[in-house]
Design a protein around this motif. Structure first.
Motif, short mmCIF file in Angstrom:
data_model
loop_
_atom_site.label_atom_id
_atom_site.label_comp_id
_atom_site.label_asym_id
_atom_site.label_seq_id
_atom_site.Cartn_x
_atom_site.Cartn_y
_atom_site.Cartn_z
N ASN A 598 -63.35 -58.98 -97.36
CA ASN A 598 -64.01 -59.90 -96.43
C ASN A 598 -65.22 -60.51 -97.14
OD1 ASN A 598 -64.77 -61.27 -94.12
ND2 ASN A 598 -65.82 -59.51 -93.23
N CYS A 599 -65.09 -61.75 -97.61
CA CYS A 599 -66.15 -62.39 -98.39
C CYS A 599 -67.46 -62.38 -97.61
CB CYS A 599 -65.76 -63.82 -98.73
SG CYS A 599 -67.04 -64.70 -99.67
N SER A 600 -68.51 -61.89 -98.26
CA SER A 600 -69.81 -61.76 -97.60
C SER A 600 -70.68 -63.00 -97.80
CB SER A 600 -70.53 -60.52 -98.13
OG SER A 600 -70.66 -60.58 -99.54
N GLY A 601 -70.19 -63.96 -98.56
CA GLY A 601 -70.95 -65.20 -98.75
C GLY A 601 -72.17 -65.04 -99.62
N CYS A 602 -72.06 -64.24 -100.68
CA CYS A 602 -73.24 -63.98 -101.52
C CYS A 602 -73.63 -65.18 -102.36
CB CYS A 602 -73.01 -62.76 -102.40
SG CYS A 602 -71.84 -63.02 -103.76
N GLY A 603 -72.68 -66.11 -102.60
CA GLY A 603 -72.98 -67.29 -103.39
C GLY A 603 -72.26 -67.37 -104.71
N ILE A 604 -71.82 -66.22 -105.25
CA ILE A 604 -71.19 -66.22 -106.57
C ILE A 604 -69.89 -67.00 -106.58
CG2 ILE A 604 -69.86 -64.07 -106.25
CD1 ILE A 604 -71.74 -65.04 -109.45
N ASN A 605 -69.18 -67.00 -105.45
CA ASN A 605 -67.86 -67.61 -105.40
C ASN A 605 -67.93 -69.13 -105.43
OD1 ASN A 605 -65.07 -67.39 -105.27
ND2 ASN A 605 -65.03 -67.60 -103.06
N THR A 606 -68.99 -69.70 -104.88
CA THR A 606 -69.11 -71.15 -104.81
C THR A 606 -70.05 -71.70 -105.87
OG1 THR A 606 -70.84 -70.90 -103.14
CG2 THR A 606 -68.58 -71.25 -102.36
N GLY A 607 -71.11 -70.97 -106.16
CA GLY A 607 -72.12 -71.49 -107.07
C GLY A 607 -71.80 -71.31 -108.53
N PHE A 608 -70.83 -70.42 -108.86
CA PHE A 608 -70.62 -70.11 -110.27
C PHE A 608 -69.18 -70.30 -110.74
CE2 PHE A 608 -74.79 -68.62 -110.65
CZ PHE A 608 -75.04 -68.34 -111.98
N VAL A 609 -68.25 -69.65 -110.06
CA VAL A 609 -66.94 -69.50 -110.68
C VAL A 609 -65.80 -70.12 -109.88
CG1 VAL A 609 -67.54 -67.48 -112.03
CG2 VAL A 609 -66.81 -67.18 -109.68
N GLY A 610 -66.13 -70.84 -108.83
CA GLY A 610 -65.13 -71.63 -108.14
C GLY A 610 -63.91 -70.88 -107.67
N GLY A 611 -64.13 -69.80 -106.94
CA GLY A 611 -62.99 -69.15 -106.30
C GLY A 611 -62.37 -68.01 -107.07
N ILE A 612 -63.10 -67.46 -108.06
CA ILE A 612 -62.53 -66.36 -108.84
C ILE A 612 -62.47 -65.06 -108.03
CG2 ILE A 612 -64.66 -65.48 -109.89
CD1 ILE A 612 -63.16 -65.19 -112.50
#
Length: 613
Positions: A598-612
């Motif tokens: 359950n993605c917690s929205g920390c920012g790494i997924n959108t700000g850095f690696v585009g869905g990794i």
């Protein structure tokens, strides 16, 4: 440069093998004026440094590059340093046994805040000016990286270059840029300006820090047009494609981790709110089973080791753990090669798997509840219950184990003495379960339960980065309380030295004003501060007094959300907004789920690696 003759001196030191070099799989190259020379320095003794996986990776990675020669340098032990200073011997690389004074790069890995004085001492031994502003065109570039580099400010004035994030790609880019400029005319400043635009490169001299009247930071601003306002860490996207050594250095003497270390994944999805590694190493990326099988075969063949350690922040979270472990046992049991699994969680591994491992070599059992009560475990987002511990030890004792280690932290935010009593309750519960589970005639040597308590240190880029660290008096009181409460046969209580934890807290959240403290500490003789026999707390307090710096300002002060933190110009992918939200959830005792479910929205997924993720 001339090779240093140290053979006659080695008869006078305790462990001469620390300084010989030429171990199995060490690299030796011919050197000319075009060679880029890199000293990989570990700010502790040989046995500690040779156990560091990052050193093995970067050593072999850099030596694969044409016209690049990476050598190892470890902090000489006290007896060797004394002899070196008496004989005017400079710090040298193990491979060439030449002074590192005129190498191109002198690099340090920042694994622990209490190693900072060793870094300065090694620079002093090398004859390199301590402060970056004092270095001339003929001096090496001092480059640092590692977990403590995410807040390098206390040592920023000593560093020319800071590497933020995973170094495999960025180090090659830095060296390539240097080779290009070395072939032509260049200056220190022009080289630093050239690499300042590389993602993951931080040049501290290109940033100014201003302060408010209350001592907090007003702003951190670039002073050079090549320096970005916000510095982003580097991430390796694909672990199956990134460099990993197929042969590693095999030491002459026993070291802390004397085995093949097989990295199975990076990152952690659990989100423990005290854990810096779990935040700064996001996102989770795994190595494939086939890649691990191939690496294992080559590493065992090139080293002769008889143990494989599956390395990660939480090995039991590896999605193909069962598959890789059973392969390693089936393939190498005949050769008596054992497998060790560090970083197991109570709630997601099977004892059947552990039993498979036990066929080759017995392992101990270590569990980390971290806190004594469910309330506090929810505050820190540990995600474990008393039932998880009960089920695990019941199974362990029924299968023949009789020794369990339990790790806890004291001084966590919102902690009460009821939470401390919970540590006693869990330790005693484990002991009671043993006697309930194991028949009297089958108890053999009997039970051993060890409860260990370290002191909580607030770290940058965690939800608890704003919280004060407990004062020494508060920690002493809690330690005394637990000593009294944990008096029981077959239960042992250990606790960490509170004074070293206090100093760690000072430098973990410190700013550039601490550089003058470190410089004075070097003059006062501070070094090997992580070693109990060398650490002198009163000496440190005297140094702080002479420098006019209050250490409690950094360690024991509550910080507000509006305050500019010393590391606010660094972007690790986890947003400040997310950390604030997690801190508020901690106060309410609300859990955050595993971010892979359950993605917690920390920012790494959108700000850095585009869905990794």
């Amino acid at each position: 440069m001339s090779k240093l003759d140290i053979h006659d001196l080695l008869y006078k030191v305790e462990k001469p093998a620390r300084y010989l070099g030429n171990e199995l799989n060490s690299v030796h190259k011919s050197i000319d004026e075009t060679t880029v020379r890199f000293a990989f320095c570990f700010p502790d003794i040989y046995e500690i440094g040779m156990s560091h996986l990052g050193m093995q990776i970067l050593y072999h990675l850099l030596n694969k590059e044409e016209n690049v020669f990476c050598e190892r340098v470890f902090a000489p032990a006290i007896d060797m340093e004394k002899i070196m200073r008496e004989n005017n011997l400079p710090l040298f690389g193990l491979e060439s046994r030449e002074s590192i004074r005129h190498f191109d790069f002198v690099g340090f890995t920042l694994q622990y805040e209490l190693s900072y004085t060793n870094i300065l001492n090694m620079l002093d031994l090398a004859g390199t000016p301590l402060f970056s502003k004092e270095r001339g065109e003929d001096d090496p570039f001092v480059i640092v990286g590692g977990p403590c580099a995410y807040n390098p400010e206390p040592i920023a004035d000593f560093c020319d270059i800071v590497v933020l994030g995973e170094a495999e790609e960025v180090m090659v880019e830095i060296v390539k840029a240097y080779k290009e400029m070395k072939a032509n005319t260049y200056s220190r400043r022009s080289f630093l300006e050239k690499i300042a635009s590389i993602q993951g490169v931080y040049v501290p001299a290109f940033y100014d820090v201003t302060y408010l009247e209350d001592g907090t930071i007003e702003a951190i601003t670039p002073n050079n047009q090549h320096a970005p306002k916000k510095l982003k860490k580097r991430i390796i996207q694909n672990l199956d494609e990134v460099f990993y050594p197929e042969e590693i250095l095999v030491p002459y003497l026993n070291i802390v981790h004397d085995r093949v270390m097989l990295e199975v994944f990076r990152g952690c999805a659990r989100g423990c709110r005290f854990c810096q590694a779990g935040m700064i190493y996001r996102p989770v990326r795994e190595k494939g089973v086939e890649r691990l099988k191939n690496l294992t075969e080559k590493l065992l063949a090139s080293t002769g080791y008889e143990e494989i350690s599956l390395a990660s922040l939480s090995t039991s979270d590896y999605s193909n753990l069962d598959s890789i472990v059973r392969h390693l046992i089936d393939e190498y049991e005949k050769d008596k090669v054992g497998v060790s699994l560090p970083s197991l969680r109570l709630d997601n591994f099977t004892f059947e798997l552990i039993q498979e491992i036990q066929k080759v070599r017995k392992t101990g059992l270590t569990f980390a509840p971290e806190a004594g009560t469910q309330r506090l475990r929810d505050v820190i987002n540990k995600g474990l219950t008393e039932e998880d511990l009960r089920n695990a030890v019941e199974k362990a004792f029924s299968l023949g184990w009789n020794s369990v280690k339990l790790y806890f932290m004291i001084g966590l935010p919102t902690e009460t003495y009821d939470d401390l009593d919970g540590i006693r309750d869990l330790a005693f519960m484990v002991a009671d379960i043993y006697y309930e589970t194991v028949e009297k005639g089958q108890r053999g040597k009997g039970l051993n339960v060890t409860a260990s308590a370290s002191t909580f240190v607030p770290k940058p880029f965690t939800p608890f980065q704003w919280h004060p660290q407990d004062s020494l008096e508060e920690i002493y009181s809690k330690q005394r309380h637990l000593v009294e409460k944990l008096k029981r046969r077959n239960v042992t209580f250990n606790y960490h030295d509170a004074k070293t934890s206090f100093l760690e807290g000072v430098f973990a959240r410190g700013d550039r004003r601490l550089s003058k403290v470190l410089a004075e500490a070097l003059k006062a003789g501070c070094k090997f501060d992580g070693w109990h026999e060398h650490f002198d707390f009163q000496r440190w307090m005297d140094v702080f007094g002479q420098a006019g710096v209050d250490p409690s300002f950094y360690a024991n002060r509550q910080r507000e959300y509006e305050e500019v933190l010393p590391w606010d110009h660094i972007d690790v992918g986890v947003t400040k907004k997310f950390l604030m939200k997690e801190n508020e959830k901690a106060k309410a005792g609300v859990l955050t789920q595993d971010c892979r479910t359950n993605c917690s929205g920390c920012g790494i997924n959108t700000g850095f690696v585009g869905g990794i993720c």
